[in-house]
Scaffold this active site. Structure first.
Site, mmCIF file in Angstrom:
data_model
loop_
_atom_site.group_PDB
_atom_site.id
_atom_site.type_symbol
_atom_site.label_atom_id
_atom_site.label_comp_id
_atom_site.label_asym_id
_atom_site.label_seq_id
_atom_site.Cartn_x
_atom_site.Cartn_y
_atom_site.Cartn_z
ATOM 1 C CB CYS A 141 -0.884 0.032 1.241
ATOM 2 S SG CYS A 141 -2.219 -1.152 1.128
ATOM 3 N N PRO A 142 0.499 2.313 -0.664
ATOM 4 C CG PRO A 142 0.387 4.572 -1.331
ATOM 5 C CD PRO A 142 1.305 3.549 -0.688
#
Lengths: 75, 381
Positions: free
Chosen positions: A14-15
């Site tokens: 992530c992201p």
């Protein structure tokens, strides 16, 4: 179900998976379906929340040998 | 853009801030359901939840809510998204910004050792506060020997601490078969060449060898023999066993907490064990000296932490103030411990299976299983 685009985010943290998915979604027409592949178990809740917030549709999700697949229909 | 101002904060640095009640503004960028389930708490912590995927293009929507004077910590599940958002805050001119290194995973695993007190022969007892998950472990050190009680999965922390104190780990004990976290007791015993103890009544389905932790099986540590007396105290599990250390400390496992009592339902037998739980709390514990210092295996909220970050209370005070010890009628007690219980801990059935040795998930799976609060008490939320 016809898959218009496959987005491979395997191994990404992530992201980046959602960044990639957002970009890919911009290239789709309304009603088209994209398949997202991820190896991050924690991404399931994120995808569900993101799809809900953006009003797209999470058609289904499944797991196969550690790879999570999400099928998203563009609104 | 001023990248130099952005730094990572370790879980250990955060724990110290929580212990010292330092003011901190947390921007938690996980999704709303993960945030609602479990978050960082502190007396001086202000917290805002905004998922990172709503902040990918711009932080304009929240920038006015981010303080300039207070320190700001951005938090996510693992780290990446919080760093991404923190960078944007810095670009927008916020200066006192950092992100949590290792994210909530690191927070969940961080252990902070706190000295509880001295023993009659000069030894000491330490509490390991797993502040992110609310778990408490203990190490009793005397004359170069150590005993670890309710060891957590991060066995390296206990090995390091024992080595720092020039102590050899001789015994590891579990007060019961845990359902909220994966025990490190067996692994630590294997690695250290120590003996692993578990109450046999919790071990029907266990697939490995252990020493039976039962009344009378006194365990000693150090040459001057600090005694650890097991005291059978069923209720949270049928085998739950408390320990009295050096006649001063009552390690109550998941039977009695500072602000609550243990829930009897995690092994699926709430109705069967209600009577045991009540008898343990209202009769067996009542017969113990009430100046014992109670040291539980969990806390439910940050309010239970004392000034030094430790969690403890005198038994007499708990008989006065703990709601779980002040239900006069059996009917009231029965309904309090079987109805309207909090949600179960994450993956509790798989965790029990792991602690029985029936399944062996890899490290990453174990981490995922332990996400979230412990939720072992009746009054948790």
């Amino acid at each position: 179900m016809e898959i218009t685009k496959v987005v491979d985010t395997k191994g990404m943290a992530c992201p980046m998976p959602i960044v990639k998915v957002k970009k890919a979604l911009d290239t789709l027409e309304s009603g088209q379906v994209m398949e997202v592949q991820s190896t991050d178990k924690g991404s399931l809740n994120d995808f569900q929340a993101w799809v809900k917030q953006t009003n797209h549709e999470l058609v289904k999700h499944e797991e196969e040998q550690g790879v999570y697949k999400f099928f998203v229909r563009k609104k | 853009m001023n990248q130099t101002e952005l730094k990572g904060m370790t879980a250990g640095e955060l724990a110290v801030k929580v212990f010292h009640h330092e003011p901190l503004f947390i921007l938690d960028v996980r999704n709303e359901s993960d945030f609602m389930n479990w978050k960082i708490e502190g007396k001086q912590i202000q917290i805002l939840n905004k998922p990172y995927f709503e902040l990918l293009e711009s932080v304009d929507e929240i920038i006015d809510q981010i303080p300039d004077e207070t320190e700001v910590l951005v938090v996510c599940a693992k780290e990446g998204s919080s760093q991404f958002v923190a960078e944007q805050l810095v670009e927008q001119g916020k200066s006192k910004v950092s992100y949590l290194l290792g994210g909530m995973k690191a927070w969940s695993e961080h252990l902070e050792p706190v000295k509880i007190g001295d023993l009659s022969d000069g030894g000491s007892i330490y509490q390991f506060v797993r502040i992110g998950k609310g778990c408490l472990s203990y190490m009793i050190i005397s004359e170069g020997e150590a005993v670890v009680v309710d060891t957590l999965r991060m066995t390296g922390e206990f090995e390091r601490f024992a080595a720092e104190h020039q102590a050899v780990i001789k015994h590891t004990l579990d007060t019961h078969l845990h359902a909220d976290h994966i025990s490190g007791g067996r692994k630590l015993a294997e690695d250290a060449g120590a003996m692993y103890w578990l109450p046999p009544k919790d071990a029907d389905e266990v697939v490995f060898d252990f020493n039976p932790l039962v009344d009378g099986a006194d365990i000693t540590v150090g040459r001057t023999r600090i005694t650890i007396q097991p005291l059978y105290s069923p209720g949270h599990t049928i085998g739950s066993t408390s320990l009295i250390v050096d006649g001063k400390y009552l390690l109550s496992g998941d039977i009695l907490f500072v602000a609550s009592i243990g829930r009897p339902d995690l092994a699926g037998k709430a109705e069967d064990w209600v009577g045991d739980l009540r008898e343990t709390l209202y009769e067996r514990y009542k017969q113990l000296p009430d100046d014992l210092t109670v040291l539980p295996a969990h806390f439910g909220s940050i309010a239970e932490l004392g000034q030094d970050g430790s969690v403890s209370a005198k038994l007499a005070d708990l008989f006065r103030n703990n709601p779980g010890l002040n239900m006069t009628s059996e009917t009231e007690f029965r309904s309090a411990v079987t109805e309207k219980l909090p949600p179960q801990p994450n993956a509790y059935q798989e965790i029990r299976q792991t602690n029985m040795g029936k399944i062996t998930p890899d490290d990453e799976e174990q981490r995922e299983m332990e996400i979230g609060p412990n939720r072992c008490a009746v009054h948790d939320k």
